[in-house]
Design a protein around this motif. Structure first.
Motif, PDB file in Angstrom:
ATOM      1  N   VAL A 131      -3.253 -61.605 -28.888  1.00 10.68           N
ATOM      2  CA  VAL A 131      -4.556 -60.917 -29.078  1.00 10.68           C
ATOM      3  C   VAL A 131      -4.666 -59.768 -29.434  1.00 10.68           C
ATOM      4  CG1 VAL A 131      -6.678 -60.882 -27.701  1.00 10.68           C
ATOM      5  CG2 VAL A 131      -5.492 -63.005 -27.676  1.00 10.68           C
ATOM      6  N   ALA A 132      -3.790 -58.889 -28.493  1.00  5.57           N
ATOM      7  CA  ALA A 132      -3.731 -57.299 -28.880  1.00  5.57           C
ATOM      8  C   ALA A 132      -3.380 -57.124 -30.387  1.00  5.57           C
ATOM      9  CB  ALA A 132      -3.043 -56.920 -27.853  1.00  5.57           C
ATOM     10  N   MET A 133      -2.198 -57.621 -30.802  1.00  7.36           N
ATOM     11  CA  MET A 133      -1.684 -57.527 -32.037  1.00  7.36           C
ATOM     12  C   MET A 133      -2.698 -57.948 -33.125  1.00  7.36           C
ATOM     13  SD  MET A 133       2.141 -59.231 -32.194  1.00  7.36           S
ATOM     14  CE  MET A 133       3.397 -58.386 -31.234  1.00  7.36           C
ATOM     15  N   LYS A 134      -3.585 -58.993 -32.904  1.00 13.74           N
ATOM     16  CA  LYS A 134      -4.496 -59.446 -33.867  1.00 13.74           C
ATOM     17  C   LYS A 134      -5.791 -58.474 -33.885  1.00 13.74           C
ATOM     18  CE  LYS A 134      -7.228 -63.329 -35.520  1.00 13.74           C
ATOM     19  NZ  LYS A 134      -8.507 -62.530 -35.829  1.00 13.74           N
ATOM     20  N   LYS A 135      -5.970 -57.973 -32.847  1.00 16.19           N
ATOM     21  CA  LYS A 135      -7.095 -57.012 -32.706  1.00 16.19           C
ATOM     22  C   LYS A 135      -6.665 -55.908 -33.405  1.00 16.19           C
ATOM     23  CE  LYS A 135     -10.661 -55.131 -29.795  1.00 16.19           C
ATOM     24  NZ  LYS A 135     -11.194 -55.256 -28.275  1.00 16.19           N
ATOM     25  N   ILE A 136      -5.440 -55.257 -33.319  1.00 11.45           N
ATOM     26  CA  ILE A 136      -5.010 -54.245 -33.804  1.00 11.45           C
ATOM     27  C   ILE A 136      -5.251 -54.326 -35.564  1.00 11.45           C
ATOM     28  CG2 ILE A 136      -2.987 -52.529 -34.520  1.00 11.45           C
ATOM     29  CD1 ILE A 136      -2.192 -53.252 -31.818  1.00 11.45           C
ATOM     30  N   MET A 137      -4.601 -55.557 -36.206  1.00  8.92           N
ATOM     31  CA  MET A 137      -4.542 -55.684 -37.437  1.00  8.92           C
ATOM     32  C   MET A 137      -6.153 -55.798 -37.906  1.00  8.92           C
ATOM     33  SD  MET A 137      -1.676 -58.627 -37.473  1.00  8.92           S
ATOM     34  CE  MET A 137      -1.938 -59.025 -39.249  1.00  8.92           C
ATOM     35  N   ASP A 138      -6.993 -56.300 -37.165  1.00 13.12           N
ATOM     36  CA  ASP A 138      -8.338 -56.448 -37.335  1.00 13.12           C
ATOM     37  C   ASP A 138      -9.193 -55.140 -37.689  1.00 13.12           C
ATOM     38  OD1 ASP A 138      -8.041 -59.349 -37.958  1.00 13.12           O
ATOM     39  OD2 ASP A 138      -9.053 -59.853 -35.923  1.00 13.12           O
ATOM     40  N   GLU A 139      -8.884 -54.307 -36.449  1.00 14.15           N
ATOM     41  CA  GLU A 139      -9.564 -53.208 -36.285  1.00 14.15           C
ATOM     42  C   GLU A 139      -9.185 -52.147 -37.235  1.00 14.15           C
ATOM     43  OE1 GLU A 139     -12.124 -52.414 -34.672  1.00 14.15           O
ATOM     44  OE2 GLU A 139     -12.259 -54.139 -33.184  1.00 14.15           O
TER      45      GLU A 139
END
Length: 281
Positions: A131-139
């Motif tokens: 979830v943290a990885m995806k949030k970084i990529m999205d943000e």
């Protein structure tokens, strides 16, 4: 533009540009615990109560040995960047103040540092990490390749972590409860989508090891008499199992040792990209 930095040297490596260089003596302060606001970008959702009690007991005797890292907010308040477990344990121990290093960060820097710093932690669950990885990529509009360089993980490791988020919610909850490991989850990902939840339940109910789950995955849901009237050659069967384990997805070999075809399944665009890169070496 600040140079991209890989993890591995602690939070100081993430904050290595000129604006947030090594802390000065005046950056170290004691902060009332009531003046600390939680980190809004904390990906970690669960904290082991027994470990918190042990840390709290240690803090009661020795104090908080490693300072928290905070950023200034408004009205004399501070936002936590790193050290939530220490803060919770300090509160449990009844401390009124905690030592901290102050970093002046903008909202974007705070978000990036908070999320990436958490990816250094070995105690994040696989789902929290994904979830943290995806949030970084999205943000920050990062590609998987850019993220892999930023956090010091290989591109396949990032892809495999993100694949976990394609699992059904029930399977993700099993992982959060510690009933399935990331290795089990990769075995679940190798079966067809409609079989994922039943297969995950089968692994949990039977207490299968990761290796046992990997061996069962290609056979799960198949009816031997209907789907395999003739037993497959042992060499081809072993080859199927090895390729399934190596590629992390279902592989079928149809034919004989002399001639046939190999069918490799994928379930979304990222899965296809991952397999493409693996097959390209």
């Amino acid at each position: 533009m600040a140079k991209e930095i890989r993890l591995g040297k602690g939070l100081s490596a993430l904050l290595a540009d000129a604006a947030v260089a090594e802390p000065r003596e005046e950056d170290y302060i004691n902060i009332p615990v009531g003046s600390l606001d939680p980190n809004p970008y904390q990906p970690r959702k669960t904290f082991d109560e027994e470990m918190l009690r042990e840390l709290s007991a240690s803090i009661s005797v020795h104090g908080v040995v490693q300072p928290l890292v905070v950023s200034r907010g408004g009205d004399g308040r501070y936002t936590l960047i790193a050290g939530e477990r220490r803060l919770r344990a300090a509160r449990m121990a009844g401390l009124q103040e905690v030592p901290a290093v102050v970093r002046d960060l903008g909202e974007r820097e705070l978000m990036e540092v908070s999320l990436i710093e958490n990816l250094q932690r070995e105690d994040l669950s696989p789902v929290e990490e994904a979830v943290a990885m995806k949030k970084i990529m999205d943000e920050f509009s990062m590609t998987q390749e850019q993220l892999s360089r930023r956090i010091g993980k290989s591109r396949p490791a990032v892809a495999n972590a993100l694949r976990l988020l394609t699992l059904p919610q029930e399977v993700l909850e099993m992982m959060d409860r510690g009933q399935l490991t990331a290795g089990h989850a990769r075995a679940v990902l190798s079966v067809s989508p409609e079989l994922m939840i039943p297969f995950a339940r089968e692994i949990m109910d039977r207490g299968l090891s990761v290796r046992e789950a990997e061996r069962l995955a290609p056979l799960f849901g198949l009816e031997a008499p209907a789907r395999a009237p003739k037993e497959k050659d042992l060499f081809l069967r072993n080859a199927e199992l090895e390729m399934t384990r190596s590629l992390g997805t279902k592989v079928q070999i149809n034919g004989s040792e002399r001639r046939g075809k190999i069918v490799i399944e994928y379930y979304n665009a990222e899965d296809l990209e991952r397999l493409y890169e693996l097959l390209q070496g």
